[in-house]
Design a protein around this motif. Structure first.
Motif, PDB file in Angstrom:
ATOM      1  N   LYS A  10       0.831  -1.188   0.000  1.00 15.36           N
ATOM      2  CA  LYS A  10       0.000   0.000   0.000  1.00 15.36           C
ATOM      3  C   LYS A  10       0.872   1.246   0.000  1.00 15.36           C
ATOM      4  O   LYS A  10       2.022   1.210   0.439  1.00 15.36           O
ATOM      5  CB  LYS A  10      -0.924  -0.001   1.205  1.00 15.36           C
ATOM      6  N   PHE A  11       0.282   2.357  -0.443  1.00 17.66           N
ATOM      7  CA  PHE A  11       1.039   3.593  -0.595  1.00 17.66           C
ATOM      8  C   PHE A  11       1.678   4.055   0.716  1.00 17.66           C
ATOM      9  O   PHE A  11       2.871   4.364   0.755  1.00 17.66           O
ATOM     10  CB  PHE A  11       0.154   4.703  -1.177  1.00 17.66           C
ATOM     11  N   VAL A  12       0.915   4.120   1.776  1.00 15.60           N
ATOM     12  CA  VAL A  12       1.462   4.597   3.052  1.00 15.60           C
ATOM     13  C   VAL A  12       2.572   3.675   3.541  1.00 15.60           C
ATOM     14  O   VAL A  12       3.594   4.154   4.042  1.00 15.60           O
ATOM     15  CB  VAL A  12       0.349   4.763   4.114  1.00 15.60           C
ATOM     16  N   GLU A  13       2.399   2.397   3.363  1.00 17.82           N
ATOM     17  CA  GLU A  13       3.456   1.461   3.761  1.00 17.82           C
ATOM     18  C   GLU A  13       4.722   1.690   2.952  1.00 17.82           C
ATOM     19  O   GLU A  13       5.831   1.640   3.495  1.00 17.82           O
ATOM     20  CB  GLU A  13       2.981   0.016   3.590  1.00 17.82           C
ATOM     21  N   ALA A  14       4.572   1.941   1.668  1.00 17.88           N
ATOM     22  CA  ALA A  14       5.736   2.214   0.820  1.00 17.88           C
ATOM     23  C   ALA A  14       6.422   3.508   1.252  1.00 17.88           C
ATOM     24  O   ALA A  14       7.653   3.581   1.303  1.00 17.88           O
ATOM     25  CB  ALA A  14       5.316   2.285  -0.646  1.00 17.88           C
ATOM     26  N   GLU A  31       6.282   4.865   4.298  1.00 18.26           N
ATOM     27  CA  GLU A  31       6.906   4.602   5.599  1.00 18.26           C
ATOM     28  C   GLU A  31       8.245   3.890   5.452  1.00 18.26           C
ATOM     29  O   GLU A  31       9.176   4.134   6.220  1.00 18.26           O
ATOM     30  CB  GLU A  31       5.983   3.766   6.486  1.00 18.26           C
ATOM     31  N   ALA A  32       8.332   3.019   4.469  1.00 20.17           N
ATOM     32  CA  ALA A  32       9.577   2.287   4.211  1.00 20.17           C
ATOM     33  C   ALA A  32      10.564   3.105   3.378  1.00 20.17           C
ATOM     34  O   ALA A  32      11.667   2.641   3.109  1.00 20.17           O
ATOM     35  CB  ALA A  32       9.260   0.978   3.493  1.00 20.17           C
ATOM     36  N   ALA A  33      10.140   4.317   2.972  1.00 19.84           N
ATOM     37  CA  ALA A  33      10.946   5.168   2.090  1.00 19.84           C
ATOM     38  C   ALA A  33      11.363   4.397   0.837  1.00 19.84           C
ATOM     39  O   ALA A  33      12.478   4.525   0.342  1.00 19.84           O
ATOM     40  CB  ALA A  33      12.146   5.748   2.831  1.00 19.84           C
ATOM     41  N   ASP A  34      10.426   3.602   0.340  1.00 19.40           N
ATOM     42  CA  ASP A  34      10.637   2.801  -0.864  1.00 19.40           C
ATOM     43  C   ASP A  34      10.364   3.695  -2.076  1.00 19.40           C
ATOM     44  O   ASP A  34       9.251   3.756  -2.592  1.00 19.40           O
ATOM     45  CB  ASP A  34       9.699   1.599  -0.843  1.00 19.40           C
ATOM     46  N   GLU A  35      11.401   4.388  -2.510  1.00 18.89           N
ATOM     47  CA  GLU A  35      11.251   5.386  -3.564  1.00 18.89           C
ATOM     48  C   GLU A  35      10.680   4.808  -4.842  1.00 18.89           C
ATOM     49  O   GLU A  35       9.797   5.406  -5.472  1.00 18.89           O
ATOM     50  CB  GLU A  35      12.595   6.062  -3.856  1.00 18.89           C
ATOM     51  N   THR A  36      11.143   3.654  -5.253  1.00 21.36           N
ATOM     52  CA  THR A  36      10.663   3.041  -6.491  1.00 21.36           C
ATOM     53  C   THR A  36       9.161   2.786  -6.431  1.00 21.36           C
ATOM     54  O   THR A  36       8.423   3.148  -7.357  1.00 21.36           O
ATOM     55  CB  THR A  36      11.420   1.730  -6.774  1.00 21.36           C
ATOM     56  N   SER A  37       8.712   2.194  -5.337  1.00 23.61           N
ATOM     57  CA  SER A  37       7.280   1.901  -5.204  1.00 23.61           C
ATOM     58  C   SER A  37       6.456   3.176  -5.096  1.00 23.61           C
ATOM     59  O   SER A  37       5.394   3.293  -5.724  1.00 23.61           O
ATOM     60  CB  SER A  37       7.026   1.026  -3.979  1.00 23.61           C
ATOM     61  N   VAL A  38       6.923   4.135  -4.310  1.00 23.30           N
ATOM     62  CA  VAL A  38       6.181   5.386  -4.142  1.00 23.30           C
ATOM     63  C   VAL A  38       6.065   6.107  -5.476  1.00 23.30           C
ATOM     64  O   VAL A  38       4.973   6.550  -5.859  1.00 23.30           O
ATOM     65  CB  VAL A  38       6.830   6.282  -3.065  1.00 23.30           C
ATOM     66  N   ARG A  39       7.160   6.212  -6.215  1.00 27.31           N
ATOM     67  CA  ARG A  39       7.117   6.875  -7.529  1.00 27.31           C
ATOM     68  C   ARG A  39       6.168   6.146  -8.480  1.00 27.31           C
ATOM     69  O   ARG A  39       5.402   6.778  -9.205  1.00 27.31           O
ATOM     70  CB  ARG A  39       8.511   6.956  -8.143  1.00 27.31           C
ATOM     71  N   SER A  40       6.236   4.835  -8.482  1.00 24.35           N
ATOM     72  CA  SER A  40       5.381   4.034  -9.357  1.00 24.35           C
ATOM     73  C   SER A  40       3.904   4.242  -9.014  1.00 24.35           C
ATOM     74  O   SER A  40       3.064   4.426  -9.904  1.00 24.35           O
ATOM     75  CB  SER A  40       5.759   2.561  -9.227  1.00 24.35           C
ATOM     76  N   MET A  41       3.585   4.219  -7.739  1.00 26.80           N
ATOM     77  CA  MET A  41       2.199   4.405  -7.317  1.00 26.80           C
ATOM     78  C   MET A  41       1.704   5.817  -7.638  1.00 26.80           C
ATOM     79  O   MET A  41       0.550   5.985  -8.057  1.00 26.80           O
ATOM     80  CB  MET A  41       2.059   4.123  -5.827  1.00 26.80           C
ATOM     81  N   HIS A  50      -3.279  11.977   0.549  1.00 24.68           N
ATOM     82  CA  HIS A  50      -2.346  11.782   1.673  1.00 24.68           C
ATOM     83  C   HIS A  50      -1.586  13.078   1.948  1.00 24.68           C
ATOM     84  O   HIS A  50      -0.390  13.065   2.233  1.00 24.68           O
ATOM     85  CB  HIS A  50      -1.379  10.639   1.368  1.00 24.68           C
ATOM     86  N   ALA A  51      -2.313  14.172   1.917  1.00 25.96           N
ATOM     87  CA  ALA A  51      -1.703  15.495   2.086  1.00 25.96           C
ATOM     88  C   ALA A  51      -1.041  15.672   3.453  1.00 25.96           C
ATOM     89  O   ALA A  51      -0.157  16.519   3.611  1.00 25.96           O
ATOM     90  CB  ALA A  51      -2.754  16.587   1.862  1.00 25.96           C
ATOM     91  N   ASP A  52      -1.438  14.883   4.430  1.00 21.00           N
ATOM     92  CA  ASP A  52      -0.880  15.006   5.781  1.00 21.00           C
ATOM     93  C   ASP A  52       0.300  14.071   6.030  1.00 21.00           C
ATOM     94  O   ASP A  52       0.802  13.981   7.141  1.00 21.00           O
ATOM     95  CB  ASP A  52      -1.965  14.734   6.818  1.00 21.00           C
ATOM     96  N   LEU A  53       0.775  13.417   5.005  1.00 24.22           N
ATOM     97  CA  LEU A  53       1.776  12.365   5.196  1.00 24.22           C
ATOM     98  C   LEU A  53       3.129  12.895   5.684  1.00 24.22           C
ATOM     99  O   LEU A  53       3.772  12.262   6.520  1.00 24.22           O
ATOM    100  CB  LEU A  53       1.939  11.564   3.909  1.00 24.22           C
ATOM    101  N   VAL A  54       3.567  14.040   5.205  1.00 27.26           N
ATOM    102  CA  VAL A  54       4.847  14.596   5.677  1.00 27.26           C
ATOM    103  C   VAL A  54       4.757  14.884   7.170  1.00 27.26           C
ATOM    104  O   VAL A  54       5.655  14.537   7.942  1.00 27.26           O
ATOM    105  CB  VAL A  54       5.232  15.871   4.892  1.00 27.26           C
ATOM    106  N   TRP A  67      12.485  10.183   9.247  1.00 26.76           N
ATOM    107  CA  TRP A  67      13.108  11.237   8.440  1.00 26.76           C
ATOM    108  C   TRP A  67      13.392  10.806   7.014  1.00 26.76           C
ATOM    109  O   TRP A  67      13.351  11.634   6.107  1.00 26.76           O
ATOM    110  CB  TRP A  67      14.357  11.757   9.146  1.00 26.76           C
ATOM    111  N   SER A  68      13.671   9.549   6.771  1.00 30.68           N
ATOM    112  CA  SER A  68      13.897   9.110   5.392  1.00 30.68           C
ATOM    113  C   SER A  68      12.596   9.218   4.590  1.00 30.68           C
ATOM    114  O   SER A  68      12.612   9.610   3.419  1.00 30.68           O
ATOM    115  CB  SER A  68      14.465   7.695   5.343  1.00 30.68           C
ATOM    116  N   ALA A  69      11.473   8.920   5.216  1.00 30.33           N
ATOM    117  CA  ALA A  69      10.185   9.072   4.533  1.00 30.33           C
ATOM    118  C   ALA A  69       9.873  10.544   4.304  1.00 30.33           C
ATOM    119  O   ALA A  69       9.391  10.920   3.232  1.00 30.33           O
ATOM    120  CB  ALA A  69       9.067   8.415   5.347  1.00 30.33           C
ATOM    121  N   VAL A  70      10.169  11.385   5.291  1.00 32.40           N
ATOM    122  CA  VAL A  70       9.934  12.829   5.129  1.00 32.40           C
ATOM    123  C   VAL A  70      10.728  13.343   3.940  1.00 32.40           C
ATOM    124  O   VAL A  70      10.196  14.041   3.071  1.00 32.40           O
ATOM    125  CB  VAL A  70      10.307  13.604   6.415  1.00 32.40           C
TER     126      VAL A  70
END
Length: 119
Positions: free
Chosen positions: A2-6, A8-18, A29-33, A42-45
């Motif tokens: 899921k997007f939030v899980e990606a 949280e894991a700072a999985d750049e590839t998955s986040v960009r793809s999604m 997910h405007a409140d995610l930062v 901090w890596s996710a931020v």
């Protein structure tokens, strides 16, 4: 994944793809930062800010991502947030304090000095 899980894991590839498949994720997910800052992830931020997520969301207690980064001594994140438009004069309602005030309270002098230099 899921997007939030990606995120949280700072999985750049998955986040960009999604995001490429569903650009509306940014708005939904405007409140995610802010949430990741509150969790000290901090890596996710860093990833989310680099991908254009907003930096001025507030927690339920009225604090911003910048407040949390200042309080924990994360100078590189403080600078990143400010460079991307974080409001360094935002006041949270409980203590009526700006991020520099949080840095002062938590004895993060370098961050306090940096934030005060922006005034």
């Amino acid at each position: 994944m899921k997007f939030v899980e990606a995120a949280e894991a700072a999985d750049e590839t998955s986040v960009r793809s999604m995001l490429a498949a569903d650009p509306g994720l940014r708005d939904r997910h405007a409140d995610l930062v802010m949430r990741m800052s509150e969790a000290r992830n901090w890596s996710a931020v860093r990833l989310l800010v680099d991908l254009g997520f907003g930096v001025n969301g507030v927690t339920s207690d009225g604090a911003t991502a910048l407040h949390h980064a200042a309080a924990t001594g994360e100078l590189s994140i403080v600078r990143l947030l400010v460079e991307h438009g974080a409001n360094h004069t935002a006041r949270e309602p409980q203590f009526n304090a700006q991020p520099a005030g949080w840095a002062q309270y938590f004895k993060k002098r370098e961050i306090q000095k940096y934030l005060e230099s922006l005034a």
